[in-house]
Design an enzyme around this catalytic site. Sequence first.
Site, PDB file in Angstrom:
ATOM      1  N   ASP A  16       0.677  -1.192   0.079  1.00 20.99           N
ATOM      2  CA  ASP A  16      -0.059  -0.026  -0.041  1.00 20.99           C
ATOM      3  C   ASP A  16       1.003   1.083  -0.066  1.00 20.99           C
ATOM      4  OD1 ASP A  16      -2.485   1.558   0.466  1.00 20.99           O
ATOM      5  OD2 ASP A  16      -1.785   1.820   2.548  1.00 20.99           O
ATOM      6  N   LEU A  17       0.347   2.336  -0.409  1.00 21.11           N
ATOM      7  CA  LEU A  17       0.982   3.489  -0.442  1.00 21.11           C
ATOM      8  C   LEU A  17       1.060   4.344   0.776  1.00 21.11           C
ATOM      9  CD1 LEU A  17       0.881   4.772  -4.113  1.00 21.11           C
ATOM     10  CD2 LEU A  17       2.879   3.716  -2.953  1.00 21.11           C
ATOM     11  N   ASP A  18      -0.177   5.281   0.947  1.00 21.86           N
ATOM     12  CA  ASP A  18      -0.483   6.048   1.791  1.00 21.86           C
ATOM     13  C   ASP A  18      -0.618   5.340   3.395  1.00 21.86           C
ATOM     14  OD1 ASP A  18      -0.595   8.720   0.351  1.00 21.86           O
ATOM     15  OD2 ASP A  18      -2.048   7.314  -0.589  1.00 21.86           O
ATOM     16  N   THR A  50      -2.769  -0.084  -3.992  1.00 25.09           N
ATOM     17  CA  THR A  50      -3.444   1.315  -3.507  1.00 25.09           C
ATOM     18  C   THR A  50      -4.813   1.758  -4.035  1.00 25.09           C
ATOM     19  OG1 THR A  50      -2.892   3.547  -3.361  1.00 25.09           O
ATOM     20  CG2 THR A  50      -2.216   2.670  -5.460  1.00 25.09           C
ATOM     21  N   GLY A  51      -5.436   2.543  -3.009  1.00 25.16           N
ATOM     22  CA  GLY A  51      -6.624   3.079  -3.480  1.00 25.16           C
ATOM     23  C   GLY A  51      -6.564   4.034  -4.701  1.00 25.16           C
ATOM     24  N   LYS A 201      -7.678  -5.793  -3.185  1.00 22.87           N
ATOM     25  CA  LYS A 201      -6.418  -5.965  -3.494  1.00 22.87           C
ATOM     26  C   LYS A 201      -5.944  -7.055  -3.567  1.00 22.87           C
ATOM     27  CE  LYS A 201      -5.113  -1.264  -1.711  1.00 22.87           C
ATOM     28  NZ  LYS A 201      -4.144  -0.508  -0.619  1.00 22.87           N
ATOM     29  N   ASP A 224      -2.131  -0.957   5.799  1.00 24.69           N
ATOM     30  CA  ASP A 224      -2.561  -0.207   7.166  1.00 24.69           C
ATOM     31  C   ASP A 224      -3.957   0.130   7.283  1.00 24.69           C
ATOM     32  OD1 ASP A 224      -2.591   1.867   5.063  1.00 24.69           O
ATOM     33  OD2 ASP A 224      -2.548   3.212   6.891  1.00 24.69           O
ATOM     34  N   ASN A 227      -9.078  -1.538   3.679  1.00 25.39           N
ATOM     35  CA  ASN A 227      -8.959  -1.754   2.070  1.00 25.39           C
ATOM     36  C   ASN A 227      -7.775  -2.867   1.727  1.00 25.39           C
ATOM     37  OD1 ASN A 227      -7.243   0.235   2.578  1.00 25.39           O
ATOM     38  ND2 ASN A 227      -7.357   0.963   0.241  1.00 25.39           N
TER      39      ASN A 227
END
Length: 275
Positions: A16-18, A50-51, A201, A224, A227
């Site tokens: 994931d990113l953020d 990621t979203g 995901k 985190d 999702n």
Amino acid sequence: MTDTRKDTPFHIVASDLDGTLLAPNHQLSEFSKQTLQALHEKGFTFVFATGRHHVDVASIRQIAGIPAYMITSNGARVHDQNDQLMYSNNVPEELVQSVIDVIRNDQQIFIHMYQNEDWLLDRDDETLAKFHSESGFSYKRFDAAAAPTDGIAKIFFTHPEHDHDHLVTFEQKLREQFGQQLNIAFSTPWCLEVMAAEVSKGHALDAVAKSLNLTLDNCIAFGDGMNDAEMLDMAGKGLVMATAHHKVKQALPHIEVIGSNADDAVAHYLHRHLF
């Protein structure tokens, strides 16, 4: 490129990113960038999961300087290392306006949609600029009373003051109205997201693994948010950030918890366990 993967069952790294890979300023730290480049040099395949919108993520991938797969819009889109679309699953057209109508009369909540190459927003929100300052990706305005319905990867709702409990009331309303027709999940406590029912995901990562003649057992994944839950649970090894919302940790009690994105915890974990 030196292939050092023979000492580990993991060939694919997904993150994931953020809140996970990116620093709190929503940018890739120099240490994380160097780690991703080393990961590539050692023969591992990296996946941004990621979203975010794929146009946004492509810019981050370019900054990272590695070929990588992109799982975006929480799994509604998958692009390969050459930007070729591998998978796409839109919100059913007949449900788009109905979803928006549940929320659009609440003046506190911002309504967003990812439509094909565009990010749509029902009104201006300058506070979102920090999320996309590095990539330069920006939104276009749309009319929430007459929303476009084709090519919608996801619909999502944000609260400017990060009021999670306020959004939870709408999560409940959406679940009551749409039941099994949609996948509804929080990416952050203040961002509620809506996708087609079979989008996640985890399922997208499975598609990437199969395209490489591998399985989810060969994947290590970091996240985190709620999702990320399917991906972390389905991967051969899932890791959750220490800063994740307590609901995420409650949903994944068996998943190992690592440090914070402020401390480059993903990069440090990769150095310790894969290099």
